[in-house]
Design an enzyme around this catalytic site. Structure first.
Site, PDB file in Angstrom:
ATOM      1  N   ASP A  13       0.978  -1.167  -0.038  1.00 16.24           N
ATOM      2  CA  ASP A  13      -0.048   0.007  -0.086  1.00 16.24           C
ATOM      3  C   ASP A  13       0.959   1.382   0.066  1.00 16.24           C
ATOM      4  O   ASP A  13       0.191   2.316   0.551  1.00 16.24           O
ATOM      5  CB  ASP A  13      -1.026  -0.029   1.145  1.00 16.24           C
ATOM      6  CG  ASP A  13      -1.993  -1.130   1.293  1.00 16.24           C
ATOM      7  OD1 ASP A  13      -2.221  -1.703   0.098  1.00 16.24           O
ATOM      8  OD2 ASP A  13      -2.169  -1.502   2.225  1.00 16.24           O
ATOM      9  N   LYS A  16       1.903   1.914  -4.967  1.00 21.89           N
ATOM     10  CA  LYS A  16       2.402   1.616  -6.333  1.00 21.89           C
ATOM     11  C   LYS A  16       1.377   1.998  -7.508  1.00 21.89           C
ATOM     12  O   LYS A  16       1.855   2.281  -8.718  1.00 21.89           O
ATOM     13  CB  LYS A  16       2.554   0.144  -6.342  1.00 21.89           C
ATOM     14  CG  LYS A  16       3.644  -0.282  -4.962  1.00 21.89           C
ATOM     15  CD  LYS A  16       3.628  -1.701  -5.005  1.00 21.89           C
ATOM     16  CE  LYS A  16       2.332  -2.483  -4.255  1.00 21.89           C
ATOM     17  NZ  LYS A  16       2.147  -2.014  -2.920  1.00 21.89           N
ATOM     18  N   GLY A  40      -4.657  -4.028  -3.819  1.00 23.06           N
ATOM     19  CA  GLY A  40      -5.547  -3.108  -4.139  1.00 23.06           C
ATOM     20  C   GLY A  40      -4.719  -2.170  -4.574  1.00 23.06           C
ATOM     21  O   GLY A  40      -4.038  -1.263  -3.566  1.00 23.06           O
ATOM     22  N   HIS A  41      -4.659  -1.597  -5.747  1.00 22.93           N
ATOM     23  CA  HIS A  41      -3.960  -0.672  -6.193  1.00 22.93           C
ATOM     24  C   HIS A  41      -4.972   0.469  -6.737  1.00 22.93           C
ATOM     25  O   HIS A  41      -5.579   0.440  -7.580  1.00 22.93           O
ATOM     26  CB  HIS A  41      -3.004  -0.916  -7.358  1.00 22.93           C
ATOM     27  CG  HIS A  41      -1.922  -1.813  -7.016  1.00 22.93           C
ATOM     28  ND1 HIS A  41      -0.951  -2.572  -7.690  1.00 22.93           N
ATOM     29  CD2 HIS A  41      -1.781  -2.490  -5.766  1.00 22.93           C
ATOM     30  CE1 HIS A  41      -0.353  -3.505  -7.361  1.00 22.93           C
ATOM     31  NE2 HIS A  41      -0.689  -3.415  -5.989  1.00 22.93           N
ATOM     32  N   GLN A 224       2.000  -6.012  -3.285  1.00 19.11           N
ATOM     33  CA  GLN A 224       2.279  -6.220  -1.706  1.00 19.11           C
ATOM     34  C   GLN A 224       3.695  -5.294  -1.544  1.00 19.11           C
ATOM     35  O   GLN A 224       3.749  -4.327  -2.330  1.00 19.11           O
ATOM     36  CB  GLN A 224       2.593  -7.560  -1.517  1.00 19.11           C
ATOM     37  CG  GLN A 224       1.192  -8.432  -1.243  1.00 19.11           C
ATOM     38  CD  GLN A 224       0.595  -8.894  -2.532  1.00 19.11           C
ATOM     39  OE1 GLN A 224       1.307  -9.346  -3.451  1.00 19.11           O
ATOM     40  NE2 GLN A 224      -0.488  -8.440  -2.994  1.00 19.11           N
TER      41      GLN A 224
HETATM   42  P1  GDP Z   1      -0.758   0.188  -3.469  1.00 19.65           P
HETATM   43  O1  GDP Z   1      -1.317  -0.754  -3.220  1.00 19.65           O
HETATM   44  O2  GDP Z   1       0.732   0.363  -3.321  1.00 19.65           O
HETATM   45  O3  GDP Z   1      -1.077   0.761  -4.906  1.00 19.65           O
HETATM   46  O4  GDP Z   1      -1.388   1.548  -2.599  1.00 19.65           O
HETATM   47  P2  GDP Z   1      -2.816   1.476  -2.199  1.00 19.65           P
HETATM   48  O5  GDP Z   1      -3.745   2.157  -3.270  1.00 19.65           O
HETATM   49  O6  GDP Z   1      -3.326   0.489  -1.470  1.00 19.65           O
HETATM   50  O7  GDP Z   1      -2.878   2.696  -0.872  1.00 19.65           O
HETATM   51  C1  GDP Z   1      -2.262   4.039  -1.192  1.00 19.65           C
HETATM   52  C2  GDP Z   1      -3.272   5.063  -0.884  1.00 19.65           C
HETATM   53  O8  GDP Z   1      -2.756   6.288  -0.782  1.00 19.65           O
HETATM   54  C3  GDP Z   1      -4.444   5.026  -1.774  1.00 19.65           C
HETATM   55  O9  GDP Z   1      -5.616   5.321  -1.342  1.00 19.65           O
HETATM   56  C4  GDP Z   1      -3.884   6.390  -2.994  1.00 19.65           C
HETATM   57  O10 GDP Z   1      -5.074   6.823  -3.428  1.00 19.65           O
HETATM   58  C5  GDP Z   1      -3.376   7.109  -1.660  1.00 19.65           C
HETATM   59  N1  GDP Z   1      -2.040   7.832  -2.087  1.00 19.65           N
HETATM   60  C6  GDP Z   1      -1.052   7.561  -2.942  1.00 19.65           C
HETATM   61  N2  GDP Z   1      -0.096   8.466  -3.131  1.00 19.65           N
HETATM   62  C7  GDP Z   1      -0.503   9.690  -2.077  1.00 19.65           C
HETATM   63  C8  GDP Z   1      -0.066  10.671  -1.675  1.00 19.65           C
HETATM   64  O11 GDP Z   1       0.863  10.982  -1.990  1.00 19.65           O
HETATM   65  N3  GDP Z   1      -0.693  11.335  -0.717  1.00 19.65           N
HETATM   66  C9  GDP Z   1      -1.700  11.061  -0.092  1.00 19.65           C
HETATM   67  N4  GDP Z   1      -2.586  11.722   0.652  1.00 19.65           N
HETATM   68  N5  GDP Z   1      -2.284   9.878  -0.593  1.00 19.65           N
HETATM   69  C10 GDP Z   1      -1.863   9.267  -1.391  1.00 19.65           C
HETATM   70  P1  IMO Z   2      -0.973  -4.041  -2.245  1.00 18.11           P
HETATM   71  O1  IMO Z   2      -0.452  -4.883  -3.437  1.00 18.11           O
HETATM   72  C1  IMO Z   2      -1.006  -4.565   1.962  1.00 18.11           C
HETATM   73  C2  IMO Z   2      -1.150  -8.559   3.537  1.00 18.11           C
HETATM   74  C3  IMO Z   2      -2.414  -9.267   4.454  1.00 18.11           C
HETATM   75  C4  IMO Z   2      -1.585  -9.941   5.300  1.00 18.11           C
HETATM   76  C5  IMO Z   2      -0.667 -10.725   4.792  1.00 18.11           C
HETATM   77  C6  IMO Z   2      -1.035 -11.865   3.834  1.00 18.11           C
HETATM   78  O2  IMO Z   2      -2.114  -3.319  -2.270  1.00 18.11           O
HETATM   79  O3  IMO Z   2       0.192  -3.389  -1.537  1.00 18.11           O
HETATM   80  P2  IMO Z   2      -2.591 -12.932   1.888  1.00 18.11           P
HETATM   81  O4  IMO Z   2      -3.927 -12.574   1.454  1.00 18.11           O
HETATM   82  O5  IMO Z   2      -1.537 -12.365   0.711  1.00 18.11           O
HETATM   83  O6  IMO Z   2      -2.352 -14.249   2.371  1.00 18.11           O
HETATM   84  O7  IMO Z   2      -2.106 -12.005   3.132  1.00 18.11           O
HETATM   85  O8  IMO Z   2      -0.073  -9.881   3.606  1.00 18.11           O
HETATM   86  N1  IMO Z   2      -1.322  -8.189   2.213  1.00 18.11           N
HETATM   87  C7  IMO Z   2      -1.217  -6.714   1.957  1.00 18.11           C
HETATM   88  N2  IMO Z   2      -1.159  -5.652   2.748  1.00 18.11           N
HETATM   89  N3  IMO Z   2      -1.110  -4.409   0.763  1.00 18.11           N
HETATM   90  C8  IMO Z   2      -1.267  -5.492  -0.161  1.00 18.11           C
HETATM   91  O9  IMO Z   2      -1.164  -5.375  -1.527  1.00 18.11           O
HETATM   92  C9  IMO Z   2      -1.396  -6.898   0.702  1.00 18.11           C
HETATM   93  N4  IMO Z   2      -1.320  -8.038  -0.154  1.00 18.11           N
HETATM   94  C10 IMO Z   2      -1.274  -8.824   1.144  1.00 18.11           C
HETATM   95  O10 IMO Z   2      -2.996  -8.145   5.089  1.00 18.11           O
HETATM   96  O11 IMO Z   2      -1.225  -9.337   6.422  1.00 18.11           O
HETATM   97 MG    MG Z   3      -2.925  -1.522  -1.771  1.00 20.86          MG
END
Ligand code: GDP
Ligand code: IMO
Ligand code: MG
Length: 423
Positions: A13, A16, A40-41, A224
């Site tokens: 998270d 990416k 979840g991207h 991840q």
């Molecule tokens: P990913 O899994 O690495 O793609 O990241 P996620 O989407 O799960 O989580 C990143 C969260 O931070 C999302 O809600 C994005 O919209 C938000 N986000 C990304 N970059 C920034 C930033 O620079 N500032 C803020 N405030 N939010 C951001």
């Molecule tokens: P993105 O790509 C954050 C965590 C789960 C749990 C562990 C194992 O959005 O960054 P799993 O379902 O893979 O067996 O869970 O890994 N986890 C993540 N945490 N971002 C993710 O993906 C994750 N994918 C799995 O919360 O701790």
């Molecule tokens: Mg994510």
């Protein structure tokens, strides 16, 4: 042409999805190499937020081809939901999205097994996303899995039945109370399999090899984060794939000497969702403020993310394992107005000060040692160039660059595509 990689350096998270979307205009092909719908991207542009689970984050650009590589595990049911989401925005995914025949399929019983295994673990649970990731990779390495290419064969349903029956036995073995209606789940699954067949299946290693020969530019998108890597993460509280750079080689069939830039993404602080050690975790108002201002709730499960200070020991380790060549710092805007910032630069471990990640990083073994920094007051979210950066932000960035010995080339100041500053 070399294949560039983009990876998360923490526990996922990091942002990416946002950065892959920003970088896609520089590439012909975006390829996911591991993980599945546990990811979840999030992407934001034109006032709309999109969350992608299995589909690469280049899908909103009309010129890029998006590849789901052999290292990915695909749940056809989730993928069908993602395709429905894209349809609403008139995205021509049939032309833009192609799938490796060697990618493994998540069956409904994989999801049930994930739930049964977690329930049986009780307090020791991993905190899995319950998307069936662990059981599907277990069947892959156990040589029992079903691959995308199998569904082109006539007898694949027999193979499926044998596997699902075995899974039901295993669910029983866990001896926990899991309610399910397999008939209903299978109906949904088989409908989604037909939907999957709308897409083009390819031998993705060959496709990517030819693309490289033709001089096409490729960006591999990680899911991840490095600390969730099956080998190098905080085992057993990890996911079941190699999230680090080497995972891109096995997950796409790209040779190590074809890898170019390795973009490493990190938040200006740290978050983690699910169980497992987190040395710099905060349990106070500061941690609550990070969660609130940063909207730190999982994009997949909606679970609150645990928050804490930046951990340079862990970050250095991730840079080392991945061979990061450029860094990207996300969510600095969230920290605006904090009283002061702390960065963990070493651990007190068994009475000694160490600067590397030891085998055991549980809280009882580790006390983080922090350096304090003044925080910036200014709202960063409207800034468009580094010239506008407050002095304190520059000091923070320069300190991190000096410690990590890698340049920070992008600073993200908000979730929108446009809130991205190149240095
Ligand atoms: P990913 O899994 O690495 O793609 O990241 P996620 O989407 O799960 O989580 C990143 C969260 O931070 C999302 O809600 C994005 O919209 C938000 N986000 C990304 N970059 C920034 C930033 O620079 N500032 C803020 N405030 N939010 C951001
Ligand atoms: P993105 O790509 C954050 C965590 C789960 C749990 C562990 C194992 O959005 O960054 P799993 O379902 O893979 O067996 O869970 O890994 N986890 C993540 N945490 N971002 C993710 O993906 C994750 N994918 C799995 O919360 O701790
Ligand atoms: Mg994510």
């Amino acid at each position: 042409m070399a294949v560039d990689l983009l990876l998360g350096l923490q526990w996922g998270d990091e942002g990416k999805g946002k950065i892959v979307d920003v970088l896609t205009s520089n590439y012909d092909i975006i390829a996911r190499f591991q993980g599945g719908p546990n990811a979840g991207h999030t992407l934001e542009f034109d006032g709309i937020k999109h969350v992608l689970r299995t589909i690469p984050s280049g899908i909103f650009h009309d010129k890029a081809i998006n590849v789901i590589g052999n290292g990915v595990v695909i749940d056809p049911v989730v993928l069908a939901q993602e395709l429905d989401g894209l349809k609403q925005f008139n995205i021509n995914y049939v032309e833009r999205l192609i799938i490796s025949r060697k990618a493994h399929i998540i069956c409904p019983t994989h999801r049930l097994l994930d739930a049964a295994s977690e329930a049986a673990k009780g307090k020791a649970k991993i905190g899995s996303t319950l998307k069936g990731i662990g059981p599907t990779y277990m069947d892959k390495t156990g040589r029992n899995g079903i691959r995308v290419g199998d569904i082109e064969l006539d007898n694949w349903k027999e193979k499926y039945r044998a596997l699902a029956d075995k899974h039901e036995d295993l669910i029983g073995f866990h001896n926990v109370d899991i309610q399910y209606d397999l008939k209903e789940l299978e109906e949904e699954f088989f409908t989604a399999i037909e939907r999957l067949k709308e897409l083009t299946f390819i031998d993705s290693e060959e496709y990517l090899h030819q693309a490289q020969k033709q001089g096409k530019s490729i960006l591999a998108e990680g899911a991840q984060g490095s600390l969730l890597d099956i080998d190098f993460g905080t085992y057993p509280f990890v996911t079941s794939s190699n999230t680090t750079a080497a995972g891109a080689c096995t997950g796409l069939g790209v040779a190590p000497n074809r890898i170019g830039e390795v973009f490493g993404i990190f938040k200006a602080y740290t978050t983690r969702v699910g169980s497992g050690p987190f040395p710099t975790e905060l349990f106070d108002e500061t941690g609550e403020k990070m969660a609130k201002v940063g909207h730190e709730f999982g994009a997949v499960t909606g679970r609150p993310r645990r928050c804490g200070w930046l951990d340079l020991v862990a970050l250095k380790y991730a840079c080392q394992v991945n061979g990061v060549t450029q860094l990207m710092m996300m969510k600095g805007d969230v920290l605006s107005g904090f009283d002061a910032l702390q960065v963990c630069t070493a651990y007190k471990y068994k009475g000694e000060t160490i600067e590397h990640l030891p085998y055991n990083i549980e809280a009882e073994n580790i006390t983080p040692i922090y350096s304090e920094f003044a925080c910036w007051e200014e709202d960063l979210t409207q800034m468009t160039s580094v010239d506008q950066f407050p002095k304190e932000l520059n000091e923070y960035i320069e300190f991190l660059e000096k410690e990590l010995e890698i340049p920070i080339k992008i600073v993200s100041v908000g979730p929108d595509r446009k809130q991205t500053i190149h240095r």
